[in-house]
Enzyme design. Sequence first.
Site, PDB file in Angstrom:
ATOM      1  N   ARG A 104       0.819  -1.212   0.000  1.00  0.00           N
ATOM      2  CA  ARG A 104       0.000   0.000   0.000  1.00  0.00           C
ATOM      3  C   ARG A 104       0.858   1.270   0.000  1.00  0.00           C
ATOM      4  O   ARG A 104       0.504   2.260  -0.639  1.00  0.00           O
ATOM      5  CB  ARG A 104      -0.909  -0.002   1.227  1.00  0.00           C
ATOM      6  CG  ARG A 104      -1.895   1.145   1.219  1.00  0.00           C
ATOM      7  CD  ARG A 104      -2.937   0.979   2.321  1.00  0.00           C
ATOM      8  NE  ARG A 104      -3.996   1.948   2.217  1.00  0.00           N
ATOM      9  CZ  ARG A 104      -4.381   2.743   3.223  1.00  0.00           C
ATOM     10  NH1 ARG A 104      -3.778   2.660   4.394  1.00  0.00           N
ATOM     11  NH2 ARG A 104      -5.350   3.605   3.046  1.00  0.00           N
ATOM     12  N   HIS A 108       0.430   4.497  -2.448  1.00  0.00           N
ATOM     13  CA  HIS A 108       0.226   5.854  -1.940  1.00  0.00           C
ATOM     14  C   HIS A 108       1.401   6.765  -2.270  1.00  0.00           C
ATOM     15  O   HIS A 108       1.234   7.977  -2.377  1.00  0.00           O
ATOM     16  CB  HIS A 108      -0.051   5.826  -0.436  1.00  0.00           C
ATOM     17  CG  HIS A 108      -1.441   5.373  -0.110  1.00  0.00           C
ATOM     18  ND1 HIS A 108      -2.141   5.809   0.988  1.00  0.00           N
ATOM     19  CD2 HIS A 108      -2.275   4.540  -0.777  1.00  0.00           C
ATOM     20  CE1 HIS A 108      -3.350   5.248   1.000  1.00  0.00           C
ATOM     21  NE2 HIS A 108      -3.442   4.459  -0.053  1.00  0.00           N
ATOM     22  N   ASN A 138      -3.771   8.533   4.940  1.00  0.00           N
ATOM     23  CA  ASN A 138      -2.525   7.940   5.439  1.00  0.00           C
ATOM     24  C   ASN A 138      -2.384   7.909   6.948  1.00  0.00           C
ATOM     25  O   ASN A 138      -1.786   6.987   7.509  1.00  0.00           O
ATOM     26  CB  ASN A 138      -1.327   8.721   4.871  1.00  0.00           C
ATOM     27  CG  ASN A 138      -1.184   8.543   3.372  1.00  0.00           C
ATOM     28  OD1 ASN A 138      -1.696   7.568   2.817  1.00  0.00           O
ATOM     29  ND2 ASN A 138      -0.516   9.468   2.720  1.00  0.00           N
ATOM     30  N   HIS A 238      -6.450  -5.839  -2.105  1.00  0.00           N
ATOM     31  CA  HIS A 238      -7.298  -5.911  -0.908  1.00  0.00           C
ATOM     32  C   HIS A 238      -7.605  -7.349  -0.500  1.00  0.00           C
ATOM     33  O   HIS A 238      -8.561  -7.603   0.219  1.00  0.00           O
ATOM     34  CB  HIS A 238      -8.582  -5.109  -1.116  1.00  0.00           C
ATOM     35  CG  HIS A 238      -8.349  -3.623  -1.126  1.00  0.00           C
ATOM     36  ND1 HIS A 238      -9.318  -2.712  -1.435  1.00  0.00           N
ATOM     37  CD2 HIS A 238      -7.227  -2.902  -0.852  1.00  0.00           C
ATOM     38  CE1 HIS A 238      -8.812  -1.475  -1.358  1.00  0.00           C
ATOM     39  NE2 HIS A 238      -7.540  -1.572  -1.021  1.00  0.00           N
TER      40      HIS A 238
HETATM   41  C1  HEM Z   1      -9.034   1.371  -5.932  1.00  0.00           C
HETATM   42  C2  HEM Z   1      -9.040   2.278  -4.983  1.00  0.00           C
HETATM   43  C3  HEM Z   1      -8.596   1.992  -3.570  1.00  0.00           C
HETATM   44  C4  HEM Z   1      -9.229   2.386  -2.450  1.00  0.00           C
HETATM   45  C5  HEM Z   1     -10.503   3.197  -2.393  1.00  0.00           C
HETATM   46  C6  HEM Z   1      -8.492   1.887  -1.322  1.00  0.00           C
HETATM   47  C7  HEM Z   1      -8.808   2.119   0.002  1.00  0.00           C
HETATM   48  C8  HEM Z   1      -8.214   1.505   1.082  1.00  0.00           C
HETATM   49  C9  HEM Z   1      -8.600   1.685   2.463  1.00  0.00           C
HETATM   50  C10 HEM Z   1      -9.696   2.600   2.949  1.00  0.00           C
HETATM   51  C11 HEM Z   1      -7.831   0.867   3.223  1.00  0.00           C
HETATM   52  C12 HEM Z   1      -7.910   0.687   4.739  1.00  0.00           C
HETATM   53  C13 HEM Z   1      -7.127   1.769   5.444  1.00  0.00           C
HETATM   54  C14 HEM Z   1      -7.440   1.855   6.930  1.00  0.00           C
HETATM   55  O1  HEM Z   1      -8.517   1.470   7.364  1.00  0.00           O
HETATM   56  O2  HEM Z   1      -6.572   2.353   7.676  1.00  0.00           O
HETATM   57  C15 HEM Z   1      -6.955   0.159   2.321  1.00  0.00           C
HETATM   58  C16 HEM Z   1      -6.037  -0.781   2.698  1.00  0.00           C
HETATM   59  C17 HEM Z   1      -5.156  -1.390   1.831  1.00  0.00           C
HETATM   60  N1  HEM Z   1      -5.007  -1.109   0.488  1.00  0.00           N
HETATM   61 FE1  HEM Z   1      -6.234  -0.001  -0.641  1.00  0.00          FE
HETATM   62  N2  HEM Z   1      -7.414   1.182  -1.786  1.00  0.00           N
HETATM   63  C18 HEM Z   1      -7.437   1.225  -3.149  1.00  0.00           C
HETATM   64  C19 HEM Z   1      -6.492   0.690  -3.988  1.00  0.00           C
HETATM   65  C20 HEM Z   1      -5.388  -0.011  -3.574  1.00  0.00           C
HETATM   66  C21 HEM Z   1      -4.284  -0.364  -4.408  1.00  0.00           C
HETATM   67  C22 HEM Z   1      -4.122   0.023  -5.870  1.00  0.00           C
HETATM   68  C23 HEM Z   1      -3.421  -1.064  -3.632  1.00  0.00           C
HETATM   69  C24 HEM Z   1      -2.084  -1.665  -3.998  1.00  0.00           C
HETATM   70  C25 HEM Z   1      -1.793  -2.167  -5.174  1.00  0.00           C
HETATM   71  C26 HEM Z   1      -4.002  -1.157  -2.319  1.00  0.00           C
HETATM   72  C27 HEM Z   1      -3.476  -1.860  -1.259  1.00  0.00           C
HETATM   73  C28 HEM Z   1      -4.009  -1.883   0.016  1.00  0.00           C
HETATM   74  C29 HEM Z   1      -3.507  -2.743   1.063  1.00  0.00           C
HETATM   75  C30 HEM Z   1      -2.429  -3.805   0.912  1.00  0.00           C
HETATM   76  C31 HEM Z   1      -4.225  -2.417   2.214  1.00  0.00           C
HETATM   77  C32 HEM Z   1      -4.018  -3.012   3.620  1.00  0.00           C
HETATM   78  C33 HEM Z   1      -2.898  -2.212   4.284  1.00  0.00           C
HETATM   79  C34 HEM Z   1      -2.495  -2.683   5.664  1.00  0.00           C
HETATM   80  O3  HEM Z   1      -2.982  -3.709   6.139  1.00  0.00           O
HETATM   81  O4  HEM Z   1      -1.666  -1.992   6.290  1.00  0.00           O
HETATM   82  N3  HEM Z   1      -5.179  -0.471  -2.313  1.00  0.00           N
HETATM   83  N4  HEM Z   1      -7.200   0.578   1.030  1.00  0.00           N
END
Ligand code: HEM
Length: 361
Positions: A104, A108, A138, A238
């Site tokens: 992630r 970002h 973030n 995700h």
């Molecule tokens: C398509 C639009 C996307 C949205 C709206 C989105 C939104 C989010 C949100 C809201 C979270 C949770 C954050 C929290 O609750 O603190 C999250 C977690 C995550 N996202 Fe996305 N995301 C998107 C695309 C992506 C992309 C492109 C990637 C990587 C290629 C990605 C990888 C991740 C990962 C791995 C997590 C878990 C992080 C952790 O456990 O620390 N996301 N995302």
Amino acid sequence: MARRLAALIVLVASFLAGPAACQGASICFSGWLRPLNPLLCPRGSRMNRLPRQRGASPSGFGLSYGYYNNRRSSSYCPRAEAIVRDAVRKAVAANPGVGAGLIRLFFHDCFVRGCDASVLLTATNSGNADVEREGPPNKNSLRGFEVIDAAKSALESACPRTVSCADIVAFAARDASFFLSRGRINVRAPGGRLDGRESFANETDQLPGPFSNVTELQASFAAKGLSSDDMVTLSGAHTVGRARCLFFSSRFAEMDPALAAKLRAQCNGDDNTFANQDDVTPDVLDRQYYRNVVDRKVLFGSDAVLGNATETVAQVRENANRVGAWERKFELAMEKMGRIEVKTRAGRDAEIRKVCSVVNS
Ligand code: HEM
Ligand SMILES: *[C@@H]1O[C@H](CO)[C@@H](O)[C@H](O)[C@H]1NC(C)=O
Ligand SMILES: *[C@@H]1O[C@H](CO)[C@@H](O)[C@H](O)[C@H]1NC(C)=O
Ligand SMILES: *[C@@H]1O[C@H](CO)[C@@H](O)[C@H](O)[C@H]1NC(C)=O
């Protein structure tokens, strides 16, 4: 009476959410706000409007594979990629969630000012304290910084001032993808990025949010030169990591009832509790995400819409059903993301940092 009290609480909550969510009223993180109250995002604020410009497909001009392996170059550091891989291997073995964090972090970083490690900065050239890390997408959320720092300090011993933090972030995302997929995903990761010198919290409004609709998701990726297919492919990340209840607790009624009941109990009314994104295989980077979309077992509205929208449902079904299809697309889309707006010529805005959180003086 109870109803009036509830209305008052919503009103007060919306005022509290106001300043953080809508900085200066000209910027609004609408995709990151529960769609409760239209007052939260004044009409005409940025991000209530869709990003207009469509970026060219990222060329990544100046990057090359094995960038640090060229004996005749001043960037020669043959152990560079191995050092990053060792740091990531150790961190993921101790906690797979950190691997999710690293994937992630790369996203970002690349979506804001290009892949230039601006997401790591706490001290910038402009001296502003409101850096990307403080932005709503973030803050209290990104993780994995200590892995980047560990790799950087090992690299500074091996080859001082040679390997950029931006390349470390890219290599670390590649390595985390490898370990979390049990070796099934091998992203090719060229190197040669330089580190930026600025970072602004308000620019993180370019990141799509969990309440974004499909048009907004597509527009935010298009602004970086990525396609709707890239967006669907990369959303598959995700399938690992975690999310806070505030981003999905408004959707229990739309989810698979058994999962909704489990999550409701786990959240227990606390917005800041974390839950696994993929309840089936939480720590494996696999195509389970797409099964979850079909089965209504995803957390965010931005995940669920991919299974509803006509432009995206075909790829969701194919990824859910065809073995190996998604993994190859993910490899290519991650590499493409790593080419967004890279800086490859040293100058006033680009350098190789000594410490990843601080610009060189
Ligand atoms: C398509 C639009 C996307 C949205 C709206 C989105 C939104 C989010 C949100 C809201 C979270 C949770 C954050 C929290 O609750 O603190 C999250 C977690 C995550 N996202 Fe996305 N995301 C998107 C695309 C992506 C992309 C492109 C990637 C990587 C290629 C990605 C990888 C991740 C990962 C791995 C997590 C878990 C992080 C952790 O456990 O620390 N996301 N995302
Ligand atoms: C998505 O949201 C935008 C506002 O940002 C709105 O104009 C558009 O109609 C919505 N699209 C869909 C498909 O709901
Ligand atoms: C973003 O924040 C920076 C400094 O923190 C400020 O100079 C700039 O004007 C802001 N941009 C917008 C569009 O508000
Ligand atoms: C997707 O469609 C289902 C069933 O038609 C509906 O319940 C759900 O609200 C939709 N989800 C989104 C995010 O639009």
